[in-house]
Design an enzyme around this catalytic site. Structure first.
Site, PDB file in Angstrom:
ATOM      1  N   THR A 186     -16.168  14.638   1.786  1.00  0.00           N
ATOM      2  CA  THR A 186     -15.218  14.121   0.788  1.00  0.00           C
ATOM      3  C   THR A 186     -15.908  13.853  -0.547  1.00  0.00           C
ATOM      4  O   THR A 186     -15.373  14.175  -1.612  1.00  0.00           O
ATOM      5  CB  THR A 186     -14.555  12.828   1.310  1.00  0.00           C
ATOM      6  OG1 THR A 186     -13.837  13.169   2.498  1.00  0.00           O
ATOM      7  CG2 THR A 186     -13.597  12.235   0.300  1.00  0.00           C
TER       8      THR A 186
ATOM      9  N   GLU B 207     -14.253   3.293   3.147  1.00  0.00           N
ATOM     10  CA  GLU B 207     -14.125   4.535   2.369  1.00  0.00           C
ATOM     11  C   GLU B 207     -15.153   4.572   1.245  1.00  0.00           C
ATOM     12  O   GLU B 207     -15.705   5.616   0.926  1.00  0.00           O
ATOM     13  CB  GLU B 207     -12.707   4.656   1.781  1.00  0.00           C
ATOM     14  CG  GLU B 207     -11.609   4.732   2.828  1.00  0.00           C
ATOM     15  CD  GLU B 207     -11.694   5.981   3.685  1.00  0.00           C
ATOM     16  OE1 GLU B 207     -12.643   6.091   4.472  1.00  0.00           O
ATOM     17  OE2 GLU B 207     -10.791   6.826   3.582  1.00  0.00           O
TER      18      GLU B 207
END
Ligand code: HSE
Length: 314
Positions: A183, A130
Site C-alpha cells: 500500500t 494503518e
C-alpha cells in the site's frame, strides 16, 4: 461477571470503491482475521501470531500488537492481555489485511475491559495500525471492518465516519491475484495534484455512488465506481488489469475497479449467479494473460463488521 477470553473475527474490506479514494469502503463476509485475547495477571501485552506465512511480524511491529498496546496504555486496566492473531488474510492483497488485524485486536481488547469503549471510539486506535502499516492513517478499511456496511469517511480532521443506509446490496465480486502490492508504494506513486477537470469528473462519480448505494441502484453504483484519478496510475501495478476489467464488464458487471491499493480487483453484480460467472471470467483472464493464480470472493455487504465468535466469562 467479567470477560476472561474472547475470539473476534474482523472482515476484509474493499476500500475506495473505485472513485472514492480514501473515502469509501465496504465490508464483505470473507476472508478475515481472527484474534483470541484473554486476561492475564501480569500487566501489558503478550503477543503471538499464527500464520502460514513467515513474513508476518510477531512483535510490536505487528499492527494488532501496536493498536492493542495503544488501547491498553490509554485505559490502563488492572490486568494484562495475552493475544494470538490468527493471520488468515494475505498481506499486500488490497483486501484490507492490516485493517482486519487491527480491528480484531481492538475489538477483542475492548471486550475484556470492565468499562468498554463504544465501537466508534475504537476507530482512532485502529487507524494507528494503518499508519504503522502504510505510513498513512487512512480509515476506509478500518471503518467498515469495525462498523460494517459501506462507510464514508466524510472528514479526516476531525475523523468523521458516515455509514451509508442501503436499501439493497449489490453482490461484490473480489478477485485476488497472487501478486503483492504494498500500500505504501501504491500511495507514493499517486499524483500530488490533479486538474480541476478530473476532480469534477470524480466528485460526480462519488456523489452518484452515494445515491446508487442508498437506492440499491446496481447500475448506477457500477457506473460510478469509475476512477479517473487513481486507477490509471495503479493499474500498471496489476498484471492483466485491462483484460480482467474487460472480462468483468463483458460478463455483465455494471462496473469494475481496483480493490483498495490492489492487486485485488472488484466488480459489481446483480446476483450471486451472475457474480460467479464474473469472478470466473476475471480469474481466467489473470491466469491466461498473466499466468497468475487468483482467489474469488463473492459477498453481499457485511453489515455487521467485526463479530464476537466466542466469549468466555469468569
Ligand atoms: N485508500 C487506501 C489506498 C486503501 O487506496 O491507498 C488501501 O487499502
Amino acid at each position: 461477571m467479567t470477560t476472561k477470553q474472547v475470539t473476534v473475527f474482523a472482515p476484509a474490506t474493499v476500500a475506495n470503491l473505485g472513485s472514492g479514494y480514501d473515502v469509501f469502503g465496504v465490508a464483505i463476509h470473507a476472508p478475515g482475521d481472527i484474534v483470541v485475547a484473554e486476561r492475564t495477571k501480569e500487566e501489558g501485552l503478550t503477543f503471538s501470531v499464527q500464520s502460514k506465512k513467515k513474513t508476518v511480524p510477531s512483535t510490536t511491529k505487528n499492527v494488532a500488537a501496536h493498536v492493542a498496546t495503544l488501547l491498553l496504555e490509554e485505559v490502563r486496566p488492572p490486568f494484562g492481555v495475552r493475544m494470538v492473531l490468527n493471520k488468515l488474510m494475505p498481506v499486500g492483497s488490497g483486501l484490507g489485511s492490516s485493517a482486519a488485524s487491527s480491528v480484531a485486536s481492538v475489538v477483542a481488547v475492548n471486550e475484556l475491559l470492565p468499562k468498554q469503549l463504544k465501537r466508534r471510539d475504537l476507530l482512532r486506535f485502529a487507524v494507528e495500525g494503518e499508519r504503522l502499516a502504510s505510513g498513512s492513517p487512512h480509515a476506509d478499511n478500518v471503518a467498515p471492518s469495525l462498523l460494517g456496511g459501506v462507510c464514508l469517511i466524510r472528514s479526516y480532521n476531525p475523523l468523521d465516519v458516515v455509514q451509508i443506509p442501503m436499501k439493497k446490496s449489490p453482490v461484490w465480486v473480489v478477485v485476488h491475484p497472487h501478486v503483492i502490492v504494498r500500500t505504501e508504494e501504491a500511495r507514493n506513486i499517486l499524483p500530488k495534484q490533479i486538474p480541476l477537470r478530473q476532480a469534477v469528473h470524480q466528485w460526480g462519480n462519488v456523489s452518484g455512488l452515494t445515491v446508487g448505494l442508498m437506492d440499491g441502484d446496481i447500475k448506477l453504483i457500477g457506473k460510478c465506481v469509475e476512477d479517473v484519478i487513481v486507477e490509471p496510475v495503479r493499474s500498471k501495478l496489476i498484471p492483466a488489469f485491462d483484460e480482467v476489467k474487460q472480462a468483468a464488464l463483458e460478463s455483465g458487471a455494471t462496473g469494475c475497479s481496483i480493490s483498495g491499493s490492489g492487486p485485488s480487483m472488484f466488480a459489481v453484480a446483480y446476483s450471486i449467479k451472475q457474480a460467479k460467472e464474473i469472478g470466473k471470467a476475471m480469474s481466467n483472464e489473470f491466469r491466461k494473460v498473466a499466468g497468475v493464480k487468483s482467489e474469488i470472493y463473492i459477498s453481499i455487504t457485511n453489515v455487521e463488521g467485526a463479530t464476537m465468535m466466542k466469549v468466555q466469562n469468569g
